[in-house]
Design a protein around this motif. Structure first.
Motif, short mmCIF file in Angstrom:
data_model
loop_
_atom_site.label_atom_id
_atom_site.label_comp_id
_atom_site.label_asym_id
_atom_site.label_seq_id
_atom_site.Cartn_x
_atom_site.Cartn_y
_atom_site.Cartn_z
N TYR A 191 36.74 -17.07 -20.73
CA TYR A 191 35.69 -17.19 -19.78
C TYR A 191 36.41 -17.71 -18.21
CZ TYR A 191 31.39 -17.07 -22.34
OH TYR A 191 30.38 -16.52 -23.18
N ASP A 199 25.10 -18.56 -22.76
CA ASP A 199 26.21 -19.03 -22.06
C ASP A 199 27.01 -17.95 -21.42
OD1 ASP A 199 28.35 -20.57 -21.55
OD2 ASP A 199 29.50 -20.49 -23.17
N ARG A 259 27.71 -17.05 -16.76
CA ARG A 259 28.91 -17.03 -16.27
C ARG A 259 28.92 -15.39 -15.43
NH1 ARG A 259 32.57 -20.61 -18.71
NH2 ARG A 259 31.52 -21.58 -20.75
#
Length: 342
Positions: A186, A215, A219
């Motif tokens: 990430y 999630d 991003r």
């Protein structure tokens, strides 16, 4: 066959025979790996490292240069110093890429793993050798070692490394437990190169389940100002569509539906990409977006992330490439035409 019949004791001396003058190192490595005891495997690994260091030394290069020059003279072949250097480099390529690194992969061992990781991280080594060193680590890194993970990740995140090297580094990252690699991956979602995010994000989606889709979506790039290749939403959407969630987690379609209404560009594009090459019956889910005037991400030519699709030429059966400027054009000219499955 006799050595295999006799067992571990018959190969105890093989590590001592692994030198720069030895032939069939691959055969010795196979015997050590298959029937050697732990001590023999350890010594075999250490012997391969010693050999790698020797053939990658200035002294070895000087000796090979003299041999090559003599060979050229004997065969009346004229070669400049530069050409001789190329010949010696090819010999080193063969010794490392075709003999020693594959042998290290067979034998494994801490010594070989440490050497291969160090070699792959050394920017003074050429790309092909670094890539082969990373490939030789397949199945050999310690999945419980935070140090091994960090060393591989440092190669994967290095913007100076070639795409070929980083691709193999990402493959090695995929061998570590997901709870260790996902947080690190990430951190690569805001790279200088969108392709880095693409590789990292694809690995994330191969690792997580539908429960983690929110999630992931949060991003994604949020505005057209952030570079994003068309390959990204199409491949992300397809990876999500192929997820097989465990009991109690949402199905892929249920996980993706809320993001069609996202006010942020990246998640919306990924949700639309879920339907790429999908069923005709699902056209109704994306058709409302044909009028969406939200601009698509813009990239420079060198970024190689153009948004284009092949569309029919007016009055012809032939097709031509069309540059897309809005989400609506993406849906109209790329997405819906691909949805032809019954």
């Amino acid at each position: 066959q006799i050595m295999r019949f006799l067992g571990a004791n018959s190969v105890k001396k093989l590590p001592d025979l692994i030198t720069d003058q030895a032939f069939r190192i691959d055969r010795m490595a196979s015997l050590i790996a298959d029937i050697g005891d732990e001590d023999t495997k350890r010594r075999g690994s250490e012997a391969l490292v010693a050999l790698a260091k020797k053939v990658n030394s200035p002294e070895w290069a000087a000796a090979q240069t003299a041999i090559v020059k003599k060979h050229n003279e004997t065969n009346n072949q004229k070669a400049t110093d530069e050409q001789v250097g190329v010949q010696v480099s090819k010999i080193l390529d063969r010794r490392l890429n075709e003999e020693i690194f594959p042998a290290m992969k067979k034998v494994g061992g801490r010594a070989s793993v440490d050497y291969l990781l160090s070699f792959a991280a050394d920017t003074k080594n050429n790309d092909d050798r670094r890539k082969t060193a990373l490939a030789a680590l397949e199945g050999r890194v310690d999945k419980n070692s935070a140090a091994d993970l960090d060393r591989v990740f440092n190669i994967a995140k290095d913007d100076a490394a070639s795409d070929a090297i980083r691709d193999v580094a990402f493959q090695r990252l995929g061998e570590f437990p997901k709870e260790q690699i996902v947080p690190k991956l990430y951190t690569l979602f805001e790279p200088k190169k969108w392709k880095v995010r693409w590789v990292a994000a694809s690995l994330v989606l191969k690792t997580v389940s539908t429960k983690q889709v929110p999630d992931f979506m949060n991003r994604m790039p949020k505005t057209p100002a952030q570079k994003m290749g068309m390959t990204e939403p199409l491949s992300y959407g397809q990876l999500i569509s192929k997820m097989e969630p465990p009991a109690g987690e949402p199905k892929p379609r249920d996980a993706i539906n809320p993001w069609l209404q996202s006010k942020e560009l990246g998640p919306k594009l990924v949700a639309l990409g879920f339907f790429y090459e999908g069923k005709q019956a699902d056209v109704g889910a994306v058709k409302p977006f044909e009028g969406d005037a939200t601009p698509l991400p813009k990239c420079e030519k060198e970024d190689e992330c153009d948004w284009k699709c092949d569309v029919p030429k007016p009055g012809s059966q032939d097709k031509e490439s069309r540059e897309l400027k809005t989400v609506g054009e993406f849906v109209t000219f790329c997405l819906i035409p691909s949805m032809d499955k019954k």
